[in-house]
Design an enzyme around this catalytic site. Structure first.
Site, mmCIF file in Angstrom:
data_model
loop_
_atom_site.group_PDB
_atom_site.id
_atom_site.type_symbol
_atom_site.label_atom_id
_atom_site.label_comp_id
_atom_site.label_asym_id
_atom_site.label_seq_id
_atom_site.Cartn_x
_atom_site.Cartn_y
_atom_site.Cartn_z
ATOM 1 N N ASP A 116 1.055 -1.261 0.021
ATOM 2 C CA ASP A 116 -0.104 -0.032 0.089
ATOM 3 C C ASP A 116 0.874 1.209 -0.031
ATOM 4 O O ASP A 116 2.129 1.217 0.387
ATOM 5 C CB ASP A 116 -1.056 -0.058 1.332
ATOM 6 C CG ASP A 116 -0.029 0.352 2.621
ATOM 7 O OD1 ASP A 116 -0.381 1.168 2.980
ATOM 8 O OD2 ASP A 116 0.642 -0.626 3.088
ATOM 9 N N GLY A 118 7.503 0.008 4.503
ATOM 10 C CA GLY A 118 6.339 -0.372 3.917
ATOM 11 C C GLY A 118 6.528 -0.139 2.352
ATOM 12 O O GLY A 118 7.502 -0.667 1.919
ATOM 13 N N GLU A 119 5.172 0.159 1.797
ATOM 14 C CA GLU A 119 5.015 0.439 0.265
ATOM 15 C C GLU A 119 5.624 -0.903 -0.628
ATOM 16 O O GLU A 119 5.912 -0.830 -1.727
ATOM 17 C CB GLU A 119 6.066 1.436 -0.139
ATOM 18 C CG GLU A 119 5.685 2.754 0.602
ATOM 19 C CD GLU A 119 6.964 3.809 0.396
ATOM 20 O OE1 GLU A 119 7.509 3.906 -0.683
ATOM 21 O OE2 GLU A 119 6.944 4.886 1.094
ATOM 22 N N GLY A 120 5.388 -2.278 0.182
ATOM 23 C CA GLY A 120 5.578 -3.441 -0.716
ATOM 24 C C GLY A 120 7.095 -3.851 -0.707
ATOM 25 O O GLY A 120 7.517 -4.668 -1.146
#
Length: 355
Positions: free
Chosen positions: A176, A319-321
């Site tokens: 996300d 985060g962010e994949g």
């Protein structure tokens, strides 16, 4: 729409194929157990593909759902409210960690704007064309989405999953791009696991100080009061305390399982969506891997509930994949070893080869 319908649509990976893969593993020249979790990963992927030996992962894709959350206005995030578009821009410009890793690994990245709070002109049309609404509501005092918006977001995720499966994507790294997203994620997990706010509240990908953490705890506590009365209905739960990006990710996970497309989950937001999806279809988690430990206590709660054991624990909190993408080479290595290691030569097979 009734998410419970997915329970009839989703089947587990082929158990017979998995047993065949396990038997083949017994015959390889490397002793069983010597490759640790790589053996398990190879067998899981073989069952997911319905193939022995397992096929190489040739078309992986990073898919990132983006959105802003109204609760970020309470100062519960390390980033200013309404700035998730900057995260998107960084990915598109190739300047974020996940973009750098994806470029290095030759893995394409797809960004889907489900609920960013910015002017559409700030981003490319192919990113913003799916937007369900501009930002999500402040979940401590109001619903994140209307019922119609929730269904639209679920259908958006399903559409993206179908597009990826139809294009030949054989494994998805799911993450996300959000500001404030860990607050609804923590609320969903606390509600579904029956725990209190302080047990699930972490410090987010950007990191927050003690005062912001206390504000976040209060926001999760107040949001939980709104979540508990609608626990029996996943759509109402996502509308009350989710968000457009979370609802879209939930739809994506469910439809990916229908399409038999494996997914590596990234952090706490993906874990929350997976937990909601599991509530709708109990077989769905068999199609997912947990990429990494993000350090968020809510993620650990959710993964425990789904019996998913993270592949990596590198302390990556961005985060962010990113963490899930770091796990991709491990899955690819497992597939290569399972497919390419030779089987043991027995006296009978040696004699056959001589003849």
């Amino acid at each position: 729409m009734n998410l419970d319908d997915f329970s009839d649509l989703i089947e587990r990976p082929d158990g017979g194929i998995r047993r065949d893969a396990e038997e083949r593993r017994e015959r390889l020249i490397v002793p069983p157990g010597a490759l640790g979790r790589l053996d398990e990963l190879g067998e899981w992927l073989s069952a997911a593909q319905g193939s022995v030996p397992v096929r190489a992962i040739e078309q992986p894709r990073v898919v990132l759902f983006a959105g802003d959350h109204g609760v970020a206005s309470l100062g519960v995030s390390g980033r200013p409210a309404g700035t998730a578009y900057e995260l998107v821009r960084s990915v598109l410009d190739g300047a974020s960690p996940v973009a750098v890793l994806a470029r290095s690994a030759h893995v394409p990245v797809r960004v889907v704007d489900a609920g960013l709070d910015c002017d559409p002109e700030l981003l490319p049309a192919e990113v913003v064309r799916h937007r369900v609404r501009r930002g999500s509501g402040r979940i401590d005092i109001e619903n994140a989405l209307s019922a119609e918006e929730t269904e639209a977001a679920i259908r958006l995720g399903m559409t993206i999953a179908d597009e990826e499966a139809d294009s030949g994507t054989d494994l998805v790294v799911l993450g996300d791009l959000s500001v404030g997203g860990t607050t609804p994620a923590s609320t969903l997990i606390a509600a579904l696991c029956g725990t209190d706010a302080s047990v699930v509240t972490g410090r987010g990908g950007a990191g927050i100080d003690d005062l912001a953490w206390m504000r976040k705890c209060a926001a999760v506590r107040d949001s939980l009061r709104r979540a508990r009365p609608v626990l029996g209905d996943q759509l109402e739960l996502l509308a009350a305390v989710g968000g457009a990006d979370l609802a879209a990710m939930t739809g994506f996970l469910l439809q990916s399982a229908v399409r038999r497309m494996p997914v590596i989950l990234d952090g706490v937001v993906a874990a929350a969506c997976a937990l909601v999806a599991q509530r709708a279809a109990f077989r769905a988690p068999d199609w997912w891997l947990a990429g990494q430990v993000s350090g968020e206590p809510a993620q650990s709660k959710a993964l425990d509930r789904m019996a998913l054991n993270p592949l990596l624990d590198h302390g990556v909190t961005v985060g962010e994949g990113t963490g899930a993408l770091l796990a991709l080479p491990l899955v690819q290595a497992a597939a290569a070893l399972a497919a390419e290691l030779p089987e043991q030569t027995t006296p009978d097979t040696a004699a056959d080869e001589e003849n």
